[in-house]
Design a protein around this motif. Structure first.
Motif, PDB file in Angstrom:
ATOM      1  N   ASN A   1       0.840  -1.188   0.000  1.00 16.26           N
ATOM      2  CA  ASN A   1       0.000   0.000   0.000  1.00 16.26           C
ATOM      3  C   ASN A   1       0.882   1.247   0.000  1.00 16.26           C
ATOM      4  N   TYR A   2       0.961   1.929  -1.151  1.00 16.64           N
ATOM      5  CA  TYR A   2       1.826   3.110  -1.285  1.00 16.64           C
ATOM      6  C   TYR A   2       1.367   4.253  -0.380  1.00 16.64           C
ATOM      7  N   LYS A   3       0.060   4.223   0.013  1.00 12.34           N
ATOM      8  CA  LYS A   3      -0.432   5.336   0.840  1.00 12.34           C
ATOM      9  C   LYS A   3      -0.085   5.126   2.308  1.00 12.34           C
TER      10      LYS A   3
ATOM     11  N   ILE B   1       5.164  -3.375 -10.702  1.00  7.99           N
ATOM     12  CA  ILE B   1       5.388  -2.718 -11.993  1.00  7.99           C
ATOM     13  C   ILE B   1       4.670  -1.374 -11.941  1.00  7.99           C
ATOM     14  N   ASN B   2       5.388  -0.325 -12.240  1.00  8.12           N
ATOM     15  CA  ASN B   2       4.803   1.016 -12.323  1.00  8.12           C
ATOM     16  C   ASN B   2       4.755   1.435 -13.774  1.00  8.12           C
ATOM     17  N   GLU B   3       3.659   2.047 -14.166  1.00  9.09           N
ATOM     18  CA  GLU B   3       3.537   2.584 -15.521  1.00  9.09           C
ATOM     19  C   GLU B   3       3.505   4.110 -15.422  1.00  9.09           C
ATOM     20  N   TYR B   4       4.412   4.759 -16.139  1.00  9.77           N
ATOM     21  CA  TYR B   4       4.445   6.231 -16.144  1.00  9.77           C
ATOM     22  C   TYR B   4       4.073   6.693 -17.541  1.00  9.77           C
ATOM     23  N   LYS B   5       2.887   7.249 -17.641  1.00  7.22           N
ATOM     24  CA  LYS B   5       2.405   7.712 -18.941  1.00  7.22           C
ATOM     25  C   LYS B   5       2.490   9.219 -18.972  1.00  7.22           C
TER      26      LYS B   5
ATOM     27  N   GLY C   1       4.966  10.907 -12.503  1.00  3.62           N
ATOM     28  CA  GLY C   1       6.233  10.691 -11.813  1.00  3.62           C
ATOM     29  C   GLY C   1       5.956  10.066 -10.467  1.00  3.62           C
ATOM     30  N   ILE C   2       6.929  10.124  -9.584  1.00  2.00           N
ATOM     31  CA  ILE C   2       6.738   9.597  -8.223  1.00  2.00           C
ATOM     32  C   ILE C   2       7.437  10.567  -7.276  1.00  2.00           C
ATOM     33  N   SER C   3       6.754  10.925  -6.182  1.00  3.38           N
ATOM     34  CA  SER C   3       7.329  11.950  -5.305  1.00  3.38           C
ATOM     35  C   SER C   3       8.451  11.377  -4.429  1.00  3.38           C
ATOM     36  N   ALA C   4       9.192  12.278  -3.815  1.00  2.00           N
ATOM     37  CA  ALA C   4      10.390  11.874  -3.053  1.00  2.00           C
ATOM     38  C   ALA C   4      10.020  10.951  -1.897  1.00  2.00           C
ATOM     39  N   HIS C   5      10.728   9.857  -1.786  1.00  3.64           N
ATOM     40  CA  HIS C   5      10.463   8.904  -0.698  1.00  3.64           C
ATOM     41  C   HIS C   5      11.680   8.029  -0.474  1.00  3.64           C
ATOM     42  N   VAL C   6      11.691   7.407   0.693  1.00  7.25           N
ATOM     43  CA  VAL C   6      12.633   6.314   0.965  1.00  7.25           C
ATOM     44  C   VAL C   6      11.753   5.071   0.973  1.00  7.25           C
ATOM     45  N   ASP C   7      12.154   4.018   0.315  1.00  8.97           N
ATOM     46  CA  ASP C   7      11.300   2.824   0.277  1.00  8.97           C
ATOM     47  C   ASP C   7      11.102   2.285   1.687  1.00  8.97           C
ATOM     48  N   SER C   8       9.888   1.799   1.927  1.00  7.64           N
ATOM     49  CA  SER C   8       9.495   1.376   3.269  1.00  7.64           C
ATOM     50  C   SER C   8      10.478   0.373   3.872  1.00  7.64           C
TER      51      SER C   8
ATOM     52  N   THR D   1      16.490  10.132  -0.293  1.00  6.34           N
ATOM     53  CA  THR D   1      15.179   9.923  -0.931  1.00  6.34           C
ATOM     54  C   THR D   1      15.418   9.813  -2.434  1.00  6.34           C
ATOM     55  N   HIS D   2      14.480   9.175  -3.122  1.00 10.70           N
ATOM     56  CA  HIS D   2      14.534   9.186  -4.588  1.00 10.70           C
ATOM     57  C   HIS D   2      13.170   9.602  -5.123  1.00 10.70           C
ATOM     58  N   GLU D   3      13.177  10.205  -6.284  1.00  9.71           N
ATOM     59  CA  GLU D   3      11.934  10.682  -6.894  1.00  9.71           C
ATOM     60  C   GLU D   3      12.087  10.745  -8.405  1.00  9.71           C
ATOM     61  N   ILE D   4      10.944  10.731  -9.069  1.00 10.28           N
ATOM     62  CA  ILE D   4      10.935  10.912 -10.522  1.00 10.28           C
ATOM     63  C   ILE D   4      10.043  12.120 -10.775  1.00 10.28           C
ATOM     64  N   PRO D   5      10.646  13.266 -11.117  1.00 11.32           N
ATOM     65  CA  PRO D   5       9.825  14.469 -11.297  1.00 11.32           C
ATOM     66  C   PRO D   5       8.917  14.345 -12.512  1.00 11.32           C
TER      67      PRO D   5
ATOM     68  N   THR E   1       5.647   6.006 -22.851  1.00 12.17           N
ATOM     69  CA  THR E   1       5.307   5.345 -21.590  1.00 12.17           C
ATOM     70  C   THR E   1       6.515   4.580 -21.063  1.00 12.17           C
ATOM     71  N   ARG E   2       6.800   4.800 -19.803  1.00  9.40           N
ATOM     72  CA  ARG E   2       7.899   4.074 -19.166  1.00  9.40           C
ATOM     73  C   ARG E   2       7.312   3.008 -18.238  1.00  9.40           C
ATOM     74  N   TYR E   3       7.940   1.838 -18.199  1.00 12.29           N
ATOM     75  CA  TYR E   3       7.554   0.800 -17.251  1.00 12.29           C
ATOM     76  C   TYR E   3       8.770   0.510 -16.383  1.00 12.29           C
ATOM     77  N   SER E   4       8.536   0.378 -15.089  1.00 14.47           N
ATOM     78  CA  SER E   4       9.645  -0.068 -14.229  1.00 14.47           C
ATOM     79  C   SER E   4       9.170  -1.278 -13.448  1.00 14.47           C
ATOM     80  N   CYS E   5      10.056  -2.250 -13.332  1.00 11.19           N
ATOM     81  CA  CYS E   5       9.786  -3.445 -12.515  1.00 11.19           C
ATOM     82  C   CYS E   5      10.679  -3.309 -11.297  1.00 11.19           C
TER      83      CYS E   5
ATOM     84  N   PHE F   1      11.851  -4.728  -7.649  1.00 13.16           N
ATOM     85  CA  PHE F   1      11.863  -5.985  -6.900  1.00 13.16           C
ATOM     86  C   PHE F   1      12.303  -5.721  -5.463  1.00 13.16           C
ATOM     87  N   ARG F   2      11.606  -6.391  -4.531  1.00 10.54           N
ATOM     88  CA  ARG F   2      11.942  -6.192  -3.118  1.00 10.54           C
ATOM     89  C   ARG F   2      11.928  -7.516  -2.373  1.00 10.54           C
ATOM     90  N   TYR F   3      12.687  -7.542  -1.289  1.00 14.81           N
ATOM     91  CA  TYR F   3      12.744  -8.718  -0.406  1.00 14.81           C
ATOM     92  C   TYR F   3      11.976  -8.402   0.866  1.00 14.81           C
TER      93      TYR F   3
HETATM   94  O1  LIG Z   1       9.799   3.709 -11.262  1.00 17.84           O
HETATM   95  C1  LIG Z   1      10.857   3.666 -10.653  1.00 17.84           C
HETATM   96  O2  LIG Z   1      11.924   3.441 -11.209  1.00 17.84           O
HETATM   97  C2  LIG Z   1      10.881   3.942  -9.173  1.00 17.84           C
HETATM   98  C3  LIG Z   1       9.741   3.357  -8.431  1.00 17.84           C
HETATM   99  C4  LIG Z   1       9.872   3.573  -6.957  1.00 17.84           C
HETATM  100  O3  LIG Z   1      10.688   4.322  -6.492  1.00 17.84           O
HETATM  101  C5  LIG Z   1       8.995   2.841  -6.029  1.00 17.84           C
HETATM  102  O4  LIG Z   1       8.083   2.138  -6.486  1.00 17.84           O
HETATM  103  O5  LIG Z   1       9.217   2.944  -4.823  1.00 17.84           O
END
Ligand SMILES: O=C(O)CCC(=O)C(=O)O
Ligand SMILES: [Fe+2]
Length: 214
Positions: A62-64, A106-110, A114-121, A189-193, A201-205, A207-209
């Motif tokens: 849950n990203y929220k 998988i995130n789709e960026y059309k 983008g994605i705002s600044a965060h540190v992964d949980s 933090t990382h972000e995609i402005p 369209t960009r797709y990112s996969c 992966f997390r443990y």
């Molecule tokens: O799309 C990306 O490359 C980053 C995605 C990301 O930072 C996330 O899902 O936490």
């Protein structure tokens, strides 16, 4: 599918480490394999709860709330597909990671998403890695600001100084493997402005443990 080893275009992996713990490897897969992966992604249905579309495998994150209760059946998702396991196996074989991860998003960026600044949980383990497909994006890493406090006992005043953030910004090309560990995973933090112009369209996969299993 051709493997990472049989890169038809003979482009050599191009490696950089811009921040401690951040590995960026361009040309990790061939264009042909990239096309196949995008086709696989597009066969699957999307989760539309966010403004950008996502697909969750292994566990639903849950990203929220930024939380994941692994014991709850509600958070279980279908297992990682064969194409993702085989991609991860290739990354294990060439030494970038040690184990098949338990989760993939998988995130789709059309257009201008983008994605705002965060540190992964921190519910996830130390190593987080992603493979970018189809279009480039800009990624900005900012070192979380540290506050230095100085106390003057004689006058009983305290001055608190906020260190300016360190910023590292770079383009992530399609077919790039990005691995975050250590400082880059925990202290930046990382972000995609959002882009000002519409792009492909960009797709990112990503992966997390799960922490306990890493
Ligand atoms: O799309 C990306 O490359 C980053 C995605 C990301 O930072 C996330 O899902 O936490
Ligand atoms: Fe992230």
């Amino acid at each position: 599918m051709d493997t990472i080893f049989k890169n038809n275009e003979k482009e050599e992996p191009n490696k950089k480490e811009l921040i401690d713990g951040l590995q960026i490897v361009e040309n990790i897969i061939s264009k042909e394999r990239e096309k196949e992966l995008v086709q696989e992604i597009l066969k699957h249905e999307w989760d539309t709860r966010l403004s950008r579309r996502t697909q969750h495998y292994g566990y639903i994150y849950n990203y929220k709330s930024r939380n994941l209760n692994v014991d709850s059946n509600e958070n279980k998702a279908e297992p990682l597909p064969d194409w993702a396991i085989s991609l991860c196996q290739d990354l294990i074989d060439i030494g970038y990671i040690n184990e098949i991860p338990q989760q993939m998003i998988i995130n789709e960026y059309k257009g201008q998403q983008g994605i705002s600044a965060h540190v992964d949980s921190k519910v996830f383990g130390e190593t987080i890695f992603s493979v970018s497909l189809n279009a480039p994006c800009n990624m900005i890493f900012k070192k979380k600001s540290t506050t230095t406090s100085r106390s003057k006992t004689s006058t009983a005043t305290t001055t608190s100084k906020q260190e300016p953030p360190q910023v590292v910004s770079f383009q992530v090309k399609p077919r790039t493997l990005l691995i975050m560990r250590g400082e880059s995973r925990n202290d930046w933090t990382h972000e995609i402005p959002k882009l000002k112009i519409t792009s492909d369209t960009r797709y990112s996969c990503t992966f997390r443990y799960l922490k306990l299993q890493q």
